[in-house]
Write an enzyme that holds these catalytic residues in place. Structure first.
Site, short mmCIF file in Angstrom:
data_model
loop_
_atom_site.label_atom_id
_atom_site.label_comp_id
_atom_site.label_asym_id
_atom_site.label_seq_id
_atom_site.Cartn_x
_atom_site.Cartn_y
_atom_site.Cartn_z
N ASP A 88 0.82 -1.22 0.00
CA ASP A 88 0.00 0.00 0.00
C ASP A 88 0.86 1.27 0.00
O ASP A 88 1.99 1.27 0.47
CB ASP A 88 -0.89 -0.05 1.26
CG ASP A 88 -2.07 0.89 1.13
OD1 ASP A 88 -2.32 1.42 0.03
OD2 ASP A 88 -2.75 1.10 2.15
N HIS A 120 2.97 3.29 -8.74
CA HIS A 120 2.91 1.85 -8.97
C HIS A 120 4.20 1.36 -9.63
O HIS A 120 4.72 0.29 -9.32
CB HIS A 120 1.70 1.50 -9.85
CG HIS A 120 0.39 1.83 -9.20
ND1 HIS A 120 0.09 1.47 -7.91
CD2 HIS A 120 -0.71 2.50 -9.66
CE1 HIS A 120 -1.13 1.90 -7.60
NE2 HIS A 120 -1.63 2.53 -8.64
N LEU A 178 11.61 -20.11 -3.67
CA LEU A 178 10.47 -19.31 -3.22
C LEU A 178 9.26 -19.46 -4.14
O LEU A 178 9.40 -19.44 -5.36
CB LEU A 178 10.89 -17.83 -3.22
CG LEU A 178 9.81 -16.80 -2.93
CD1 LEU A 178 9.56 -16.71 -1.43
CD2 LEU A 178 10.19 -15.43 -3.46
C1 FPP Z 1 -1.97 0.03 -3.39
O1 FPP Z 1 -1.51 1.36 -3.37
C2 FPP Z 1 -1.35 -0.68 -4.51
C3 FPP Z 1 -2.01 -1.31 -5.50
C4 FPP Z 1 -3.49 -1.36 -5.55
C5 FPP Z 1 -1.33 -1.96 -6.62
C6 FPP Z 1 -0.02 -2.63 -6.31
C7 FPP Z 1 0.62 -2.98 -7.59
C8 FPP Z 1 1.93 -2.83 -7.88
C9 FPP Z 1 2.93 -2.41 -6.90
C10 FPP Z 1 2.47 -3.09 -9.26
C11 FPP Z 1 1.81 -4.08 -10.17
C12 FPP Z 1 1.97 -5.48 -9.75
C13 FPP Z 1 2.88 -6.38 -10.21
C14 FPP Z 1 2.81 -7.75 -9.66
C15 FPP Z 1 3.95 -6.10 -11.15
P1 FPP Z 1 -2.57 2.53 -3.57
O2 FPP Z 1 -2.60 2.88 -5.00
O3 FPP Z 1 -3.89 2.15 -2.99
O4 FPP Z 1 -1.90 3.67 -2.73
P2 FPP Z 1 -2.66 4.87 -1.98
O5 FPP Z 1 -3.46 4.26 -0.87
O6 FPP Z 1 -1.52 5.71 -1.48
O7 FPP Z 1 -3.51 5.56 -3.00
#
Ligand code: FPP
Length: 259
Positions: A38, A55, A149
């Site tokens: 997150d 991201h 893993l």
């Molecule tokens: C949450 O942060 C994160 C996500 C919903 C996406 C996580 C995905 C990645 C890190 C990359 C893609 C995945 C792979 C496997 C390559 P948020 O956007 O909710 O953050 P915020 O709460 O600060 O808005």
């Protein structure tokens, strides 16, 4: 001058990492770590960047944390990459996440495979764009016999959705006489989940300051230790991972009993 500053900072980070790594009990490494990645959006906002850049930076953290877990001998790492609720996000953001996933699988495949990693996914991947599903299946087929893993990418994953799927399949097996009602136990339902055959997560890590489970591994987290931190996922380092493991090693896990 600037070069010297970054060099010293890197050196200091490596020293801190080593200090905490040396303190870990290598005989008590968690078998399964799960992470709610997150804070990408807020990380980007702080820097006046579009959310998708958060991201993208988050993928760099994934690269490093996967390597660190594999080197430590952790058997399962589950990363919450896209939930059943994340479809509510703007279309552009959803598309960007799907693109990052495909890029990650293509760019990292060789290295992950040569490091003996199994690239697995949990969640209903048939509802992802076709290219994502195909790349995930291809990556799994090519790595399923690796012995290092197991990297579980949770994609279009929701804990409730998973339990409903498990319940429906169990119900149909009951009707067909494949299982008997009196034989249903905890493990019976576990066997119908995406994580069938895997141990429950020992520790669930959530960076970025939020302290909730957000529909992640609802059945499996019954006795997981939770570890929160204010660091946003793109800034999460090996040092933070080792801190989480260190704390885990000093918790008193009783599983409802007494010690
Ligand atoms: C949450 O942060 C994160 C996500 C919903 C996406 C996580 C995905 C990645 C890190 C990359 C893609 C995945 C792979 C496997 C390559 P948020 O956007 O909710 O953050 P915020 O709460 O600060 O808005």
């Amino acid at each position: 001058m600037k070069f010297l500053f970054f060099k010293n900072r890197k050196k200091l980070r490596e020293e801190n990492e080593k200090n905490i790594l040396d303190k870990l009990d290598l005989n008590n490494i968690p078998k399964h770590i799960a992470i709610i990645m997150d804070g990408n959006g807020r990380w980007a906002k702080e820097k006046n960047l579009p959310r998708t850049m958060g991201h993208k930076a988050g993928v760099e953290t994934i690269r490093d944390i996967v390597k660190a877990c594999n080197s430590l001998g952790i058997k399962y790492l589950t990363l919450y990459a896209f939930s059943t609720e994340n479809w509510k996000r703007p279309k552009d953001e959803v598309n960007a996440l799907m693109k990052l996933l495909v890029e990650y699988l293509k760019n990292e495949f060789e290295e992950l495979n040569s490091n003996n990693v199994v690239i697995n996914s949990i969640g209903n991947i048939s509802k992802l764009p076709r290219i994502c599903e195909e790349e995930l299946i291809k990556a799994y087929e090519k790595t399923k016999n690796n012995t290092g893993l197991v990297l579980n990418l949770a994609l279009n994953y929701g804990g409730r959705d998973e339990i409903i799927m498990a319940f429906k399949n169990m119900y149909s097996d009951l009707n067909e006489g494949k299982i008997k009602e009196e034989d249903i136990k905890d493990e019976t339902l576990s066997n119908y989940l995406y994580t069938s055959g895997m141990p429950d997560p020992d520790i669930i890590i959530r960076p970025s300051g939020e302290q909730r489970i957000s529909n992640f591994l609802l059945w499996q987290c019954a006795y997981s230790e939770f570890w929160y931190s204010n660091i946003k996922w793109p800034d999460f380092t090996r040092e933070n991972l080792y801190e989480a493991i260190y704390d885990y090693q000093h918790r008193n896990r009783r599983f409802g009993g007494i010690k």
